[in-house]
Design a protein around this motif. Structure first.
Motif, PDB file in Angstrom:
ATOM      1  N   GLY A 131       0.823  -1.206   0.000  1.00  0.00           N
ATOM      2  CA  GLY A 131       0.000   0.000   0.000  1.00  0.00           C
ATOM      3  C   GLY A 131       0.848   1.243   0.000  1.00  0.00           C
ATOM      4  O   GLY A 131       2.078   1.184  -0.001  1.00  0.00           O
ATOM      5  N   GLN A 132       0.181   2.405   0.023  1.00  0.00           N
ATOM      6  CA  GLN A 132       0.910   3.668   0.019  1.00  0.00           C
ATOM      7  C   GLN A 132       0.041   4.809   0.525  1.00  0.00           C
ATOM      8  O   GLN A 132      -1.191   4.730   0.522  1.00  0.00           O
ATOM      9  N   LEU A 133       0.716   5.879   0.957  1.00  0.00           N
ATOM     10  CA  LEU A 133       0.052   7.094   1.408  1.00  0.00           C
ATOM     11  C   LEU A 133      -0.571   7.813   0.219  1.00  0.00           C
ATOM     12  O   LEU A 133       0.016   7.848  -0.875  1.00  0.00           O
ATOM     13  N   LEU A 134      -1.764   8.366   0.425  1.00  0.00           N
ATOM     14  CA  LEU A 134      -2.441   9.083  -0.659  1.00  0.00           C
ATOM     15  C   LEU A 134      -2.224  10.588  -0.525  1.00  0.00           C
ATOM     16  O   LEU A 134      -2.234  11.123   0.586  1.00  0.00           O
ATOM     17  N   PRO A 135      -2.031  11.287  -1.640  1.00  0.00           N
ATOM     18  CA  PRO A 135      -1.898  12.747  -1.583  1.00  0.00           C
ATOM     19  C   PRO A 135      -3.217  13.406  -1.187  1.00  0.00           C
ATOM     20  O   PRO A 135      -4.284  12.797  -1.293  1.00  0.00           O
ATOM     21  N   ASP A 136      -3.129  14.650  -0.738  1.00  0.00           N
ATOM     22  CA  ASP A 136      -4.334  15.367  -0.299  1.00  0.00           C
ATOM     23  C   ASP A 136      -5.268  15.710  -1.462  1.00  0.00           C
ATOM     24  O   ASP A 136      -6.483  15.820  -1.277  1.00  0.00           O
ATOM     25  N   ASP A 137      -4.709  15.879  -2.643  1.00  0.00           N
ATOM     26  CA  ASP A 137      -5.516  16.202  -3.816  1.00  0.00           C
ATOM     27  C   ASP A 137      -6.315  14.965  -4.244  1.00  0.00           C
ATOM     28  O   ASP A 137      -5.743  13.898  -4.488  1.00  0.00           O
ATOM     29  N   THR A 138      -7.624  15.114  -4.338  1.00  0.00           N
ATOM     30  CA  THR A 138      -8.489  13.972  -4.630  1.00  0.00           C
ATOM     31  C   THR A 138      -8.188  13.333  -5.976  1.00  0.00           C
ATOM     32  O   THR A 138      -8.133  12.106  -6.099  1.00  0.00           O
ATOM     33  N   MET A 139      -7.983  14.129  -6.992  1.00  0.00           N
ATOM     34  CA  MET A 139      -7.752  13.561  -8.324  1.00  0.00           C
ATOM     35  C   MET A 139      -6.412  12.824  -8.380  1.00  0.00           C
ATOM     36  O   MET A 139      -6.306  11.742  -8.980  1.00  0.00           O
TER      37      MET A 139
END
Length: 455
Positions: A131-139
């Motif tokens: 898995g991985q961390l998701l950026p704050d930007d939704t797209m």
């Protein structure tokens, strides 16, 4: 030692009684909605810390510290939920001169954040789900999720308990699911950070109870299988887990101890794993840096008192556990969470006044509850009204005993989920031990409401 219980409900009662057993003085910080609670009645003193909503009481750190000062407490026990996994709260307690009944603020901060916890687990050789961390930007987050494969699970980085979790598959609105998960995480934990991990389609939730001794030492006290879940909320827990052989059980316990020791953990904690039924492998999910709701399962199976040992550790820096001195586990233990919910209306929580309350009893039955006839279930908190635990020599016997106990349980004034619990216990998938974490949501379509409850 004078111990302030900074919590409510059944866990507050549990801690108050553990204090009594050890000759300690139990004190309770309560909201206005809980002034007449059983925990308050059993304590040696209480202090109202605010209005009913948790944000105005049980989550108010200055108010809890004011209660500790007013009641001349020596230590503060956070229970579970609310501030139990807040590093800031643990630090504030110590800075104010109180003993915090739990791990250090540093351990909570490290393991309470799923991203840092995963990194530490990997560094210690503990397997994790890819898995991985998701950026704050939704797209941008959506692009990363889509690139991971067919189906992934999006989770809150700052907390657990099923909040801030969404399944994202090719057919769903990924951006919408991410936004919903982020909003839910921000509301529940004050942090909307998300990460995503590969979905294990056929999985079992198995967790190891650990107890950190300090000095880089920890012990494992056995596993609990918590795979019967509704929308990631546990309904039934048991020990031992039927999917683990001796070698797998030992490997999982070793990984849990390695992780707890590697963060110099102190006190009771739980390392949660996902067992992949298809691959025959386990992966680290998260570490709960607190007492678990289902701690009683381990207590019954091993004959130990986890809350008592938490209090001993806080008071003296010592406990009855020791590296290399394994506790003898016996028989099979089941726990069912009885909730004030209407199963005919999508498990809608139903607050109200409990007009009758007669819990089950008899050989091998334990009930942890804070209710009594006339008690009110406020609308501000979770809907759990009791935990029913049964132990027996075999799993089959434990299931039969739990069925008997739930049918004896009489609650009036509010609906309960007892009918759904009986449906689980009677289902051939559960009795054959072939359920998964997705099983209940996939299979449950309603159950008769005539069993177990009169309302």
């Amino acid at each position: 030692m004078r111990v302030l219980v900074a919590n409510r409900g059944e866990i507050a009662v549990r801690i108050v009684r553990a204090c009594r057993d050890l000759g300690m003085v139990p004190l309770v910080a309560c909201s206005d909605a809980d002034r007449e609670s059983l925990a308050v009645a059993l304590s040696d003193g209480s202090f109202c810390i605010g209005a009913g909503p948790a944000a105005q009481s049980y989550l108010d750190v200055p108010a809890v510290l004011t209660a500790a000062q007013a009641l001349t407490a020596d230590a503060i026990h956070p229970g579970y939920g609310f501030l139990a996994e807040s590093a800031d709260f643990a630090r504030a307690c110590v800075d104010a001169g109180y003993r915090f009944v739990g791990p250090s603020a540093e351990s909570i901060a490290l393991m309470g954040d799923k991203v840092s916890a995963r990194r530490r687990a990997e560094s210690l050789g503990v397997p994790v789900v890819p898995g991985q961390l998701l950026p704050d930007d939704t797209m941008a987050a959506e692009r990363l999720v889509r690139a991971m494969g067919a189906t992934v699970m999006v989770k809150a980085a700052a907390g657990g308990g099923g909040r801030g979790m969404r399944l994202v598959d090719p057919s769903c609105d990924a951006a919408g699911a991410i936004d919903l998960a982020r909003a839910e995480a921000a509301t529940a934990f004050g942090d909307g950070t998300l990460y995503a991990e590969r979905l294990v389609a056929q999985g079992r939730h198995v967790e190891i109870q650990v107890f950190g001794l300090g000095g880089g030492q920890a012990v494992a006290l056995g596993e609990r299988d918590c795979s019967v879940q509704r929308r990631h909320q546990k309904l039934v827990e048991e020990s031992p887990s039927g999917v683990l052989g001796d070698a797998e059980r030992a490997a999982m316990a070793d990984a849990a101890v390695r992780l707890a020791a590697g963060v110099d953990y102190v006190g009771a904690g739980t390392v949660e794993f996902l067992w992949d039924l298809d691959a025959g492998e386990f992966y680290f999910l998260e570490m709960n840096t607190r007492l678990q709701v289902e701690h009683g399962v381990t207590e019954l199976r091993t004959g130990t008192d986890l809350v008592g040992q938490q209090l001993r550790m806080a008071a003296t820096g010592r406990c009855e556990y020791a590296v290399g001195a394994a506790l003898a586990a016996r028989g099979h233990v089941l726990e069912c969470r009885v909730l004030a919910e209407d199963t005919t209306r999508g498990f809608l929580p139903v607050p109200g006044v409990v007009t009758a309350f007669r819990p089950p009893a008899g050989a091998g039955v334990r009930v942890d509850s804070h209710l009594r006839p006339g008690a009110e279930i406020p609308p501000f908190y979770d809907s759990m009204i009791a935990k029913v635990l049964c132990d027996a020599p075999t799993r089959e016997h434990a299931i039969a005993r739990m069925q008997r106990a739930l049918r004896e349980f009489h609650v009036a004034g509010v609906p309960t989920n007892i009918n759904a619990l009986l449906w689980i216990l009677d289902h051939p998938d559960f009795t054959a031990d072939r359920h998964t974490t997705a099983w209940f949501d996939d299979q449950f379509r309603g159950a008769p409401t005539s069993e177990g409850i009169a309302s």
